[in-house]
Design a protein around this motif. Structure first.
Motif, short mmCIF file in Angstrom:
data_model
loop_
_atom_site.label_atom_id
_atom_site.label_comp_id
_atom_site.label_asym_id
_atom_site.label_seq_id
_atom_site.Cartn_x
_atom_site.Cartn_y
_atom_site.Cartn_z
N GLU A 44 0.81 -1.33 0.12
CA GLU A 44 -0.11 0.03 0.09
C GLU A 44 0.89 1.34 -0.22
N VAL A 45 2.06 1.04 0.30
CA VAL A 45 2.95 2.23 0.50
C VAL A 45 4.31 2.24 -0.16
N ALA A 46 4.61 1.16 -0.76
CA ALA A 46 5.86 1.15 -1.35
C ALA A 46 5.77 -0.24 -2.30
N GLU A 47 6.73 -0.23 -3.19
CA GLU A 47 6.91 -1.16 -4.23
C GLU A 47 7.61 -2.10 -3.52
N PRO A 48 7.52 -3.49 -3.89
CA PRO A 48 8.41 -4.68 -3.28
C PRO A 48 9.84 -4.44 -4.26
N TYR A 49 10.78 -5.01 -3.52
CA TYR A 49 12.03 -5.01 -4.32
C TYR A 49 12.23 -6.02 -5.38
N ILE A 50 12.18 -5.60 -6.50
CA ILE A 50 12.42 -6.41 -7.69
C ILE A 50 13.58 -5.97 -8.59
N ARG A 51 14.69 -6.44 -8.72
CA ARG A 51 15.79 -5.72 -9.28
C ARG A 51 15.59 -5.42 -10.57
N ARG A 52 15.03 -5.95 -11.47
CA ARG A 52 14.90 -5.90 -12.97
C ARG A 52 13.91 -4.43 -13.03
#
Length: 244
Positions: A115-123
């Motif tokens: 809801e507040v940030a994107e999850p870390y996905i490198r690409r």
């Protein structure tokens, strides 16, 4: 990244900016100081306007420091997770300031909070950088027992940054001793990571230093509170210490 994407005066195409949470609290001693955050955001904006791709990691010590909590009797893993949440708050504050200046920004968290940030996905993060969005990496590495220094170095390597810029308040580089306490402190123009470890200089934690050293990632320590300092160093000017 094309060679013509960055003006000739910029010495790097993609960098990591690491700042402490304390840098956001101004003179008030705790929490967030909006005028200070806006000032730092303007420094980032000037570099962004040069065409440089910018990653950021911000500590959480202005809100909560996991190691301090553990020292006061709190269970270490819980304290570290609380510290990670503090970095998310700081990242959101910086995002708000940057987007108020017209700089597109993404907060990317190592702990899922969609809801507040994107999850870390490198690409995906790399693609944001290629689109000239500032990527603020929050929640450290997502693991306890690791500092935001290590998180900054890890993400800098994953994002193929060409250098880590560590902004400090009240100091223009690395000294052989604390310049605030010793008038005879000597500043280094350049120093190796091995020398930093051998001299036990308090620059980054040992894990971060080893990770940067082993991947040939230079570290530039510069004064964050000097107006135009971040842009000046990227243009080859200013006072700083380079660790390599």
């Amino acid at each position: 990244m094309s060679d013509d994407a960055v003006p000739a005066e910029a010495t790097f195409n993609r960098v990591m900016l690491k700042i402490s949470g304390e840098a956001l609290m101004g003179d008030q001693g705790f929490g967030l100081h909006p005028p200070t955050i806006e000032r730092i955001a303007k420094e980032v904006q000037t570099v962004h306007d040069m065409g440089v791709e910018i990653c950021m990691v911000i500590g959480g010590g202005n809100v909560f420091r996991g190691l301090s909590g553990a020292a006061q009797g709190m269970e270490r893993t819980t304290a570290d997770y609380m510290g990670m949440l503090a970095t998310v708050m700081n990242a959101l504050a910086m995002q708000s300031a940057l987007e108020g200046l017209g700089v597109f920004t993404r907060v990317i968290s190592a702990i899922r909070m969609d809801e507040v940030a994107e999850p870390y996905i490198r690409r995906r993060a790399v693609r944001h950088l290629e689109k000239k969005r500032v990527c603020i990496f929050a929640a450290g590495t997502g693991n306890p027992y690791f500092t935001t220094d290590t998180a900054a170095t890890l993400r800098a390597n994953e994002m193929a940054c060409e250098a880590i810029f560590m902004g400090k308040n009240g100091v223009d580089g690395i000294y052989d001793k604390d310049p605030a306490e010793h008038d005879d402190a000597v500043r280094f123009d350049e120093i190796t990571y091995d020398e930093v470890l051998a001299k036990r200089l308090k620059v980054m934690d040992a894990s971060a230093i080893a990770l940067a050293r082993d991947n040939n990632l230079p570290l530039i320590v510069f004064p964050l509170d000097e107006p135009g300092g971040f842009k000046g160093i990227l243009a080859g000017r200013g006072t700083y210490t380079k660790v390599r």
